[in-house]
Design a protein around this motif. Structure first.
Motif, mmCIF file in Angstrom:
data_model
loop_
_atom_site.group_PDB
_atom_site.id
_atom_site.type_symbol
_atom_site.label_atom_id
_atom_site.label_comp_id
_atom_site.label_asym_id
_atom_site.label_seq_id
_atom_site.Cartn_x
_atom_site.Cartn_y
_atom_site.Cartn_z
ATOM 1 N N ALA A 158 0.876 -1.134 -0.173
ATOM 2 C CA ALA A 158 0.198 0.093 0.052
ATOM 3 C C ALA A 158 0.551 1.070 0.001
ATOM 4 N N ALA A 159 1.971 1.184 0.778
ATOM 5 C CA ALA A 159 3.024 2.555 0.900
ATOM 6 C C ALA A 159 3.501 2.568 -0.427
ATOM 7 N N ALA A 160 3.928 1.698 -1.018
ATOM 8 C CA ALA A 160 4.527 1.794 -2.381
ATOM 9 C C ALA A 160 3.782 2.120 -3.576
ATOM 10 N N LEU A 161 2.305 1.795 -3.481
ATOM 11 C CA LEU A 161 1.392 2.061 -4.451
ATOM 12 C C LEU A 161 0.806 3.597 -4.369
ATOM 13 N N ASP A 162 0.709 4.051 -3.336
ATOM 14 C CA ASP A 162 -0.202 5.100 -3.006
ATOM 15 C C ASP A 162 0.600 5.823 -1.649
ATOM 16 N N PRO A 163 1.872 6.479 -1.793
ATOM 17 C CA PRO A 163 2.432 6.854 -0.686
ATOM 18 C C PRO A 163 1.638 8.168 -0.031
ATOM 19 N N TRP A 164 1.042 8.610 -0.718
ATOM 20 C CA TRP A 164 0.725 10.232 -0.519
ATOM 21 C C TRP A 164 -0.929 10.398 -0.404
ATOM 22 N N GLY A 165 -1.470 9.293 -0.434
ATOM 23 C CA GLY A 165 -3.015 9.366 -0.406
ATOM 24 C C GLY A 165 -3.434 9.302 0.879
ATOM 25 N N ALA A 166 -4.248 10.316 1.219
ATOM 26 C CA ALA A 166 -4.533 10.427 2.825
ATOM 27 C C ALA A 166 -5.083 9.472 3.262
ATOM 28 N N SER A 167 -6.194 8.705 2.794
ATOM 29 C CA SER A 167 -6.963 7.717 3.197
ATOM 30 C C SER A 167 -5.904 6.390 3.558
ATOM 31 N N VAL A 168 -5.363 6.145 2.304
ATOM 32 C CA VAL A 168 -4.326 4.859 2.617
ATOM 33 C C VAL A 168 -3.208 5.303 3.704
ATOM 34 N N LEU A 169 -2.673 6.614 3.767
ATOM 35 C CA LEU A 169 -1.731 7.048 4.469
ATOM 36 C C LEU A 169 -2.073 6.859 6.152
ATOM 37 N N GLN A 170 -3.303 7.311 6.317
ATOM 38 C CA GLN A 170 -3.808 7.117 7.683
ATOM 39 C C GLN A 170 -4.246 5.886 8.279
ATOM 40 N N GLN A 171 -4.479 4.905 7.295
ATOM 41 C CA GLN A 171 -4.279 3.353 7.802
ATOM 42 C C GLN A 171 -3.122 3.003 7.976
ATOM 43 N N LEU A 172 -2.188 3.395 7.184
ATOM 44 C CA LEU A 172 -0.745 2.990 7.112
ATOM 45 C C LEU A 172 -0.092 3.247 8.744
ATOM 46 N N VAL A 173 -0.614 4.301 9.059
ATOM 47 C CA VAL A 173 -0.029 5.125 10.176
ATOM 48 C C VAL A 173 -0.655 4.305 11.600
ATOM 49 N N THR A 174 -2.051 4.121 11.347
ATOM 50 C CA THR A 174 -2.877 3.578 12.452
ATOM 51 C C THR A 174 -2.398 2.137 12.948
ATOM 52 N N VAL A 175 -2.412 1.262 11.850
ATOM 53 C CA VAL A 175 -1.913 -0.086 11.893
ATOM 54 C C VAL A 175 -0.383 -0.079 12.128
ATOM 55 N N GLY A 176 0.370 0.660 11.508
ATOM 56 C CA GLY A 176 1.927 0.709 11.577
ATOM 57 C C GLY A 176 2.249 0.902 13.089
ATOM 58 N N THR A 177 1.672 2.009 13.577
ATOM 59 C CA THR A 177 2.014 2.252 15.195
ATOM 60 C C THR A 177 1.494 1.202 16.155
ATOM 61 N N LEU A 178 0.451 0.780 15.786
ATOM 62 C CA LEU A 178 -0.295 -0.321 16.454
ATOM 63 C C LEU A 178 0.556 -1.531 16.520
ATOM 64 N N ARG A 179 1.101 -1.864 15.286
ATOM 65 C CA ARG A 179 1.960 -3.276 15.363
ATOM 66 C C ARG A 179 3.390 -3.086 15.287
ATOM 67 N N TYR A 180 3.821 -1.702 15.616
ATOM 68 C CA TYR A 180 5.312 -1.447 15.217
ATOM 69 C C TYR A 180 6.333 -2.492 16.066
ATOM 70 N N LYS A 181 5.962 -2.641 16.952
ATOM 71 C CA LYS A 181 6.904 -3.621 17.802
ATOM 72 C C LYS A 181 6.868 -5.040 17.315
ATOM 73 N N GLU A 182 5.750 -5.601 16.730
ATOM 74 C CA GLU A 182 5.809 -6.957 16.142
ATOM 75 C C GLU A 182 6.283 -7.154 14.690
ATOM 76 N N PHE A 183 6.367 -6.025 14.182
ATOM 77 C CA PHE A 183 6.759 -5.908 12.614
ATOM 78 C C PHE A 183 8.489 -6.054 12.422
ATOM 79 N N PRO A 184 8.951 -6.630 11.679
ATOM 80 C CA PRO A 184 10.374 -6.806 11.360
ATOM 81 C C PRO A 184 10.921 -5.340 10.860
ATOM 82 N N PRO A 185 12.342 -5.259 10.703
ATOM 83 C CA PRO A 185 12.656 -3.843 10.248
ATOM 84 C C PRO A 185 12.187 -3.225 9.186
ATOM 85 N N GLU A 186 12.283 -4.007 8.246
ATOM 86 C CA GLU A 186 11.863 -3.313 6.714
ATOM 87 C C GLU A 186 10.573 -2.809 7.040
ATOM 88 N N VAL A 187 9.741 -3.387 7.725
ATOM 89 C CA VAL A 187 8.078 -2.897 7.738
ATOM 90 C C VAL A 187 8.294 -1.692 8.727
#
Length: 205
Positions: A158-187
């Motif tokens: 999602a980040a690669a396909l639409d890095p600046w789309g507001a709706s997509v970006l909001q979801q990236l940040v929401t899920v990303g911060t929630l799962r941050y510690k569970e994700f590997p370094p590249e994520v």
């Protein structure tokens, strides 16, 4: 010569009939999906009120449309949205929510298979999967590591396909911060970059 001419006519007739049957299926499916898609869009932009019966009717119409044409990516996309909304309505039963979310995941996966370059679909799949993991934790199911890994894949796509789309970006940040510690370094790196872009756009995080 006469036989070969007749054979050609028969073959052309069969081809035309096959083409007509295909166009009819596609046309019927497209017609059937119009009302439920408009209803779901109305829910999204706040022009219609949420009605559980209306949402369930929309889902039934979308399933009927899919029975006519299972190659239309719009149909499983909206089925995924209706299942997601039904999960929101089923807050009284985490088990029921999990069922709706699993259905949504199946539908979003089907839509992605038909339209793999849609950032919206990858983001929706990521958000749905993350919520399912939360629900499963509530009902004491073990962590699904394969689903967590797939969330990382979906996030990066999602980040690669639409890095600046507001709706997509909001979801990236929401899920990303929630799962941050569970994700590997590249994520985590993709999450960090999404947070920076969100701040630049003034999106609340």
């Amino acid at each position: 010569m006469l036989r070969s001419g007749l054979l050609i006519k028969i073959m052309l007739t069969l081809l035309i009939l096959s083409a007509m049957a295909y166009l009819i299926r596609v046309g019927v499916a497209d017609f059937l999906r119009l009302r439920p898609c408009a209803y779901v869009d109305g829910l999204g932009n706040g022009t219609v009120s949420l009605d559980p019966a209306g949402l369930d009717d929309s889902r039934k119409l979308l399933l009927l449309a899919r029975s006519w044409d299972d190659t239309n990516p719009v149909i499983p996309e909206y089925l995924g949205q209706t299942d997601f909304m039904l999960a929101q309505l089923a807050g009284f039963s985490p088990a029921m929510q999990a069922t709706f979310l699993r259905n949504a995941i199946v539908n979003f996966d089907s839509a992605i298979a038909l339209r793999p370059y849609s950032a919206y679909l990858w983001a929706a799949r990521m958000t749905t999967g993350s919520w399912l993991l939360q629900i499963k934790a509530q009902i004491n199911e073990p962590l699904d590591k394969s689903e967590l890994k797939y969330l990382g894949v979906a996030l990066r796509r999602a980040a690669a396909l639409d890095p600046w789309g507001a709706s997509v970006l909001q979801q990236l940040v929401t899920v990303g911060t929630l799962r941050y510690k569970e994700f590997p370094p590249e994520v985590r790196l993709a999450v960090d970059e999404a947070v920076i872009r969100a701040k630049q756009l003034g999106i609340k995080i």
